[in-house]
Write a protein that holds these residues in place. Structure first.
Motif, PDB file in Angstrom:
ATOM      1  N   SER A  61       0.829  -1.206   0.000  1.00 42.75           N
ATOM      2  CA  SER A  61       0.000   0.000   0.000  1.00 42.75           C
ATOM      3  C   SER A  61       0.860   1.251   0.000  1.00 42.75           C
ATOM      4  CB  SER A  61      -0.916   0.020   1.227  1.00 42.75           C
ATOM      5  OG  SER A  61      -1.797  -1.073   1.208  1.00 42.75           O
ATOM      6  N   ALA A  62       0.458   2.211  -0.827  1.00 43.16           N
ATOM      7  CA  ALA A  62       1.181   3.475  -0.877  1.00 43.16           C
ATOM      8  C   ALA A  62       0.751   4.405   0.256  1.00 43.16           C
ATOM      9  CB  ALA A  62       0.956   4.152  -2.224  1.00 43.16           C
ATOM     10  N   LYS A  63      -0.438   4.183   0.782  1.00 41.14           N
ATOM     11  CA  LYS A  63      -0.988   5.059   1.821  1.00 41.14           C
ATOM     12  C   LYS A  63      -1.025   4.329   3.157  1.00 41.14           C
ATOM     13  CE  LYS A  63      -5.209   7.672   2.952  1.00 41.14           C
ATOM     14  NZ  LYS A  63      -4.570   8.969   3.138  1.00 41.14           N
ATOM     15  N   ASP A  64      -0.530   4.979   4.201  1.00 47.96           N
ATOM     16  CA  ASP A  64      -0.631   4.400   5.539  1.00 47.96           C
ATOM     17  C   ASP A  64      -0.813   5.528   6.547  1.00 47.96           C
ATOM     18  OD1 ASP A  64       2.066   5.122   6.895  1.00 47.96           O
ATOM     19  OD2 ASP A  64       2.689   4.268   4.981  1.00 47.96           O
ATOM     20  N   SER A  65      -1.317   5.163   7.707  1.00 50.58           N
ATOM     21  CA  SER A  65      -1.517   6.148   8.765  1.00 50.58           C
ATOM     22  C   SER A  65      -1.634   5.435  10.094  1.00 50.58           C
ATOM     23  CB  SER A  65      -2.787   6.981   8.504  1.00 50.58           C
ATOM     24  OG  SER A  65      -3.934   6.144   8.519  1.00 50.58           O
ATOM     25  N   GLN A  66      -1.504   6.202  11.166  1.00 52.00           N
ATOM     26  CA  GLN A  66      -1.752   5.649  12.488  1.00 52.00           C
ATOM     27  C   GLN A  66      -2.507   6.678  13.321  1.00 52.00           C
ATOM     28  OE1 GLN A  66       1.988   4.718  14.404  1.00 52.00           O
ATOM     29  NE2 GLN A  66       2.360   6.827  15.017  1.00 52.00           N
ATOM     30  N   GLY A  76      -3.453   1.345   3.052  1.00 57.69           N
ATOM     31  CA  GLY A  76      -4.219   1.227   1.821  1.00 57.69           C
ATOM     32  C   GLY A  76      -5.560   1.919   1.887  1.00 57.69           C
ATOM     33  N   LYS A  77      -6.212   1.968   0.721  1.00 59.28           N
ATOM     34  CA  LYS A  77      -7.567   2.492   0.598  1.00 59.28           C
ATOM     35  C   LYS A  77      -8.168   1.900  -0.672  1.00 59.28           C
ATOM     36  CE  LYS A  77      -6.202   6.658  -1.950  1.00 59.28           C
ATOM     37  NZ  LYS A  77      -6.317   8.125  -2.033  1.00 59.28           N
ATOM     38  N   GLY A  78      -9.467   2.049  -0.838  1.00 56.18           N
ATOM     39  CA  GLY A  78     -10.099   1.549  -2.055  1.00 56.18           C
ATOM     40  C   GLY A  78     -10.350   0.064  -2.008  1.00 56.18           C
ATOM     41  N   GLU A  81      -9.939  -7.075  27.826  1.00 56.76           N
ATOM     42  CA  GLU A  81      -8.832  -6.120  27.648  1.00 56.76           C
ATOM     43  C   GLU A  81      -7.758  -6.722  26.764  1.00 56.76           C
ATOM     44  OE1 GLU A  81      -6.599  -7.315  31.858  1.00 56.76           O
ATOM     45  OE2 GLU A  81      -7.391  -5.292  31.563  1.00 56.76           O
ATOM     46  N   ASN A  82      -6.928  -5.830  26.204  1.00 54.55           N
ATOM     47  CA  ASN A  82      -5.760  -6.217  25.405  1.00 54.55           C
ATOM     48  C   ASN A  82      -6.108  -7.012  24.141  1.00 54.55           C
ATOM     49  OD1 ASN A  82      -4.074  -5.053  27.385  1.00 54.55           O
ATOM     50  ND2 ASN A  82      -4.060  -6.967  28.556  1.00 54.55           N
ATOM     51  N   VAL A  83      -7.274  -6.753  23.561  1.00 58.16           N
ATOM     52  CA  VAL A  83      -7.636  -7.449  22.320  1.00 58.16           C
ATOM     53  C   VAL A  83      -7.366  -6.525  21.136  1.00 58.16           C
ATOM     54  CG1 VAL A  83      -9.466  -8.541  20.981  1.00 58.16           C
ATOM     55  CG2 VAL A  83      -9.368  -8.865  23.462  1.00 58.16           C
ATOM     56  N   TRP A  84      -6.597  -7.032  20.175  1.00 62.38           N
ATOM     57  CA  TRP A  84      -6.303  -6.307  18.948  1.00 62.38           C
ATOM     58  C   TRP A  84      -6.866  -7.088  17.760  1.00 62.38           C
ATOM     59  CZ3 TRP A  84      -3.029  -1.911  17.729  1.00 62.38           C
ATOM     60  CH2 TRP A  84      -2.694  -1.156  18.862  1.00 62.38           C
ATOM     61  N   ARG A  85      -7.340  -6.352  16.784  1.00 61.56           N
ATOM     62  CA  ARG A  85      -7.945  -6.974  15.596  1.00 61.56           C
ATOM     63  C   ARG A  85      -7.104  -6.692  14.354  1.00 61.56           C
ATOM     64  NH1 ARG A  85     -14.268  -6.975  14.303  1.00 61.56           N
ATOM     65  NH2 ARG A  85     -13.978  -8.732  15.739  1.00 61.56           N
ATOM     66  N   ILE A  86      -6.882  -7.720  13.549  1.00 59.81           N
ATOM     67  CA  ILE A  86      -6.314  -7.596  12.207  1.00 59.81           C
ATOM     68  C   ILE A  86      -7.487  -7.727  11.245  1.00 59.81           C
ATOM     69  CG2 ILE A  86      -4.701  -8.573  10.521  1.00 59.81           C
ATOM     70  CD1 ILE A  86      -3.215  -9.821  12.954  1.00 59.81           C
ATOM     71  N   GLU A  87      -7.731  -6.686  10.457  1.00 55.64           N
ATOM     72  CA  GLU A  87      -8.932  -6.654   9.620  1.00 55.64           C
ATOM     73  C   GLU A  87      -8.607  -6.191   8.210  1.00 55.64           C
ATOM     74  OE1 GLU A  87     -12.944  -5.113  11.056  1.00 55.64           O
ATOM     75  OE2 GLU A  87     -12.208  -3.404   9.895  1.00 55.64           O
ATOM     76  N   TRP A  88      -8.934  -7.048   7.233  1.00 61.10           N
ATOM     77  CA  TRP A  88      -8.801  -6.673   5.830  1.00 61.10           C
ATOM     78  C   TRP A  88     -10.180  -6.368   5.268  1.00 61.10           C
ATOM     79  CZ3 TRP A  88      -4.774 -10.346   6.869  1.00 61.10           C
ATOM     80  CH2 TRP A  88      -3.498  -9.903   6.496  1.00 61.10           C
ATOM     81  N   GLN A  89     -10.331  -5.183   4.704  1.00 60.23           N
ATOM     82  CA  GLN A  89     -11.545  -4.829   3.985  1.00 60.23           C
ATOM     83  C   GLN A  89     -11.240  -4.972   2.487  1.00 60.23           C
ATOM     84  OE1 GLN A  89     -13.387  -0.627   3.005  1.00 60.23           O
ATOM     85  NE2 GLN A  89     -13.861  -1.151   5.133  1.00 60.23           N
ATOM     86  N   VAL A  90     -11.915  -5.909   1.837  1.00 63.34           N
ATOM     87  CA  VAL A  90     -11.613  -6.235   0.445  1.00 63.34           C
ATOM     88  C   VAL A  90     -12.854  -6.007  -0.410  1.00 63.34           C
ATOM     89  CG1 VAL A  90     -10.682  -7.976  -1.124  1.00 63.34           C
ATOM     90  CG2 VAL A  90     -10.037  -8.015   1.290  1.00 63.34           C
ATOM     91  N   ARG A  91     -12.689  -5.262  -1.493  1.00 66.73           N
ATOM     92  CA  ARG A  91     -13.824  -4.952  -2.357  1.00 66.73           C
ATOM     93  C   ARG A  91     -13.794  -5.766  -3.645  1.00 66.73           C
ATOM     94  NH1 ARG A  91     -16.965  -0.998  -0.415  1.00 66.73           N
ATOM     95  NH2 ARG A  91     -16.100   0.303   1.239  1.00 66.73           N
ATOM     96  N   LYS A  92     -14.804  -5.516  -4.467  1.00 70.82           N
ATOM     97  CA  LYS A  92     -15.152  -6.386  -5.593  1.00 70.82           C
ATOM     98  C   LYS A  92     -14.000  -6.686  -6.541  1.00 70.82           C
ATOM     99  CE  LYS A  92     -18.001  -4.621  -8.579  1.00 70.82           C
ATOM    100  NZ  LYS A  92     -19.263  -4.147  -9.174  1.00 70.82           N
ATOM    101  N   HIS A 126       0.709  -8.904   0.283  1.00 71.66           N
ATOM    102  CA  HIS A 126       0.232  -7.528   0.380  1.00 71.66           C
ATOM    103  C   HIS A 126       0.856  -6.803   1.567  1.00 71.66           C
ATOM    104  CE1 HIS A 126      -2.493  -4.214   1.432  1.00 71.66           C
ATOM    105  NE2 HIS A 126      -2.710  -4.131   0.137  1.00 71.66           N
ATOM    106  N   THR A 127       0.795  -7.407   2.743  1.00 71.62           N
ATOM    107  CA  THR A 127       1.339  -6.782   3.946  1.00 71.62           C
ATOM    108  C   THR A 127       1.846  -7.858   4.904  1.00 71.62           C
ATOM    109  OG1 THR A 127      -0.239  -4.939   3.785  1.00 71.62           O
ATOM    110  CG2 THR A 127       0.881  -5.234   5.895  1.00 71.62           C
TER     111      THR A 127
END
Length: 356
Positions: A150-155, A168-170, A201-212, A241-242
């Protein structure tokens, strides 16, 4: 580190349904009910029953062009008498975690059949969110430890503590975030605590949003495709991808060893159902997509032609058909019949050889 839960958190699907003579939806009356509700300016939606299932009818249509929106705890349904696809369904998080995508899909199909609709063609998935929850007492990684296409990242941080890493986005977006903070501050989905075995407590999620578009590359169009081949797309996402790495002195971050969290994630994904698809090449779909992009570009030029003609001849407006006639005249002037066949054949060869 403890893996807790994995599954689908959001699924959006288009259904191509055709009404039969026994259709139980009176679209005219529904339009009246919606308008009465809108005019009343009430905050509460109207409860209605269709085919033995209760929904809330919203007073407005949707931004995607559907005149009707109905909702219940399992799904939101956008639909219209003349829309194609006729129904667009978003399955809710709570229903996906407690009933599962397969049951929800069959539930909707059964409901549509009861109210007098039949499938004109198979459903198509538009968005799928794949999630993996971990109990992480200690966060031993930072933004630069992720290696991503991904070219776009943020925190995002709160009280100087990182809560979300986004990439990423899109068509593909990855979020690794503090799920407990998200529940407490936004979603209030405290029912996850029971699904996590009482952990709060202390639960982290790894989440991929994938489109069509990306789903299609891996042959995922219908629910059957999703259940059979989700492992293929998740292998790509978690391996190519990551990835999350543990830094060392190597200047090439992609050669850093995998973080134990990502090792666990990849191992789990390796157990999921897959077809062995690495990429699916659908030439017809890609060519149709290319034609659509060309049509969009031509439409833009038509608007420019209309604007220029209006200025040149002091006209208030030109229709699309009038602008198209001007374009035809311009094309006639620049057309060269001597080079037409040669140039078209060159482009045919380019497309066949993958040079778009």
């Amino acid at each position: 580190m403890q893996p807790l839960l994995s599954g689908l958190d959001t699924v959006e699907c288009a259904y191509y349904l055709r009404p039969t003579a026994q259709c139980a939806i009176d679209f005219g009356q529904l339009a009246i009910d919606k308008e009465v509700l809108r005019q009343s300016k009430k905050r509460e939606p109207q409860k209605i029953e269709i085919g033995g299932v209760e929904f809330f009818l919203r007073p407005n249509g949707t931004s995607s062009g559907y005149p009707f929106l109905i909702e219940n705890e399992d799904m939101s349904v956008e639909f219209g008498e003349f829309n194609d696809p006729s129904f667009y369904v978003t399955y809710r998080s709570v229903a996906l975690w407690h009933k599962g995508a397969a049951e929800l899909h069959q539930q909707f199909v059964g409901w549509s059949e009861r109210i007098g609709f039949i499938a004109a063609k198979p459903e198509t998935l538009s968005r799928v969110d794949f999630t993996f929850d971990y109990c992480l007492p200690e966060i031993n990684f930072k933004e630069d430890d992720f290696v991503s296409l991904s070219a776009k990242d943020s925190q995002h941080r709160k009280d100087r503590q990182v809560q979300t890493f986004s990439f990423g986005k899109g068509d593909v977006m990855l979020r690794v975030y503090n799920k407990i903070a998200e529940i407490n501050e936004k979603s209030l989905k405290t029912w996850f605590f029971d699904l996590w075995g009482g952990i709060t407590e202390n639960v982290w999620r790894i989440e991929w949003q994938v489109r069509k578009e990306v789903l299609r590359r891996f042959g995922i169009r219908s629910f059957a495709d999703l259940f059979d081949g989700q492992g293929d797309i998740l292998r790509y996402l978690s391996h190519e991808h990551t990835t999350l790495r543990s830094p060392n002195e190597d200047s090439n971050r992609s050669r850093w060893p995998l973080n134990p969290l990502w090792q666990s994630l990849q191992a789990h994904i390796g157990t999921l159902q897959a077809q062995g698809v690495y990429r699916e090449y659908d030439r017809e779909e890609m060519l149709n997509a290319r034609l659509m992009r060309i049509a969009i570009a031509i439409q833009g030029y038509l608007k420019r032609i209309a604007a220029v003609e209006c200025v040149l001849h002091d006209k208030p407006m030109l229709t699309n058909k009038e602008a198209f006639k001007h374009l035809e005249g311009l094309l006639f002037n620049v057309h060269d019949p001597l080079t037409w066949k040669t140039d078209v054949r060159k482009r045919i060869d380019s497309i066949k050889l993958g040079q778009w």
